[in-house]
Scaffold this motif. Sequence first.
Motif, short mmCIF file in Angstrom:
data_model
loop_
_atom_site.label_atom_id
_atom_site.label_comp_id
_atom_site.label_asym_id
_atom_site.label_seq_id
_atom_site.Cartn_x
_atom_site.Cartn_y
_atom_site.Cartn_z
N HIS A 118 0.79 -1.25 0.00
CA HIS A 118 0.00 0.00 0.00
C HIS A 118 0.81 1.29 0.00
O HIS A 118 0.26 2.35 -0.27
N ASP A 155 -4.37 -0.75 8.10
CA ASP A 155 -2.97 -0.79 8.52
C ASP A 155 -2.69 0.46 9.38
O ASP A 155 -3.33 1.49 9.19
N VAL A 156 -1.73 0.34 10.31
CA VAL A 156 -1.45 1.48 11.19
C VAL A 156 -0.84 2.65 10.42
O VAL A 156 -0.88 3.80 10.89
N HIS A 157 -0.28 2.36 9.24
CA HIS A 157 0.31 3.40 8.40
C HIS A 157 -0.67 3.79 7.29
O HIS A 157 -1.42 2.95 6.80
N ASP A 239 -0.53 -4.11 11.99
CA ASP A 239 0.46 -3.41 12.82
C ASP A 239 -0.18 -2.35 13.72
O ASP A 239 0.53 -1.66 14.46
N GLY A 281 0.92 -4.72 6.61
CA GLY A 281 1.89 -4.82 7.69
C GLY A 281 1.48 -5.78 8.79
O GLY A 281 0.49 -6.52 8.68
N TYR A 283 4.03 -6.83 12.46
CA TYR A 283 5.44 -7.15 12.67
C TYR A 283 5.74 -7.86 13.99
O TYR A 283 6.88 -8.22 14.23
#
Length: 303
Positions: A118, A155-157, A239, A281, A283
């Motif tokens: 992404h 996603d956290v981003h 994430d 993500g 991790y």
Amino acid sequence: MTTAVFHHPSSLQHDTGIGHPERVERVQVVWRALRSIEGLEWREAPSATPEQIMRVHTSALYDMISVFGEGALDADTVLSEPSFTAALHAAGAVCAAVEAVHAGQIKNAFCAVRPPGHHAEPDQAMGFCLFNNIAVGARQAQALGYPRVAVLDFDVHHGNGTQTAAWNDANFFFASSHQWPHYPGTGAHSERGAYGQIHNAPLPEGCGSGPFRAVWQNELLPALEGFAPDFIFMSAGFDAHLADPLGGLGLTTADFSWLTAQISQIAAKSCAGRVVSSLEGGYNLAALADSTVAHVRALLECP
Ligand SMILES: [Zn+2]
């Protein structure tokens, strides 16, 4: 019809080097965890064609990655010799999943592949991402006769690359919740796309489940329903989990189940349940495995 898991052994060959968080073990734990779910259909992902990749990406980026070989594109984005092949199969997984849903062979799908996608811009690989798998898949759906496509990114981003791919297409909806401020720096509430079809919900570090669920319930999911998609995609990054070393939103696996079920319910009403999700993500290996199982179970159990 059931939920399919798309995978490919080349995901194990994309070597980012010692100590890199986006590592081979991620798909290994995801595959092992998903094997515990009965009733899934496992399918090997084909390679995406150059034509499929270049619906999103410039030929210059495609050509550069095809010959890059081994080394670092930037501080985060590291390639080994097989990375180009892995990236083609990661994007090919999403395209094949779209085709299988279109053909009525499967109910929905999860693509358990890497590298993630992404952050990949049309003309630039970045943030562990080479090609934008989910955007390539969305363009495949449009090519198959589903003009209105929606990508939901938890996603956290922020999914900057997907946002860029969607920006000038009134039929390409993009909604994202993400930690703010955080990498990559995009995703302000004011970033709305050329047609107001982009919806960003930045969240403060440590916010936890309440504000996360609230922005989806009150803002992003109603916008999705209003858009009336023909095909729904998820950029499934895990994430934002509280155990993740790169993210700080403090979510739990139950939050991922909840959101997946909410999106699937809208899909059932608006587009005959057509949903394809792809791994981004995540991790912390244990949290990644648990979260993926929760997400795929929700896909499997949806109406
Ligand atoms: Zn992420």
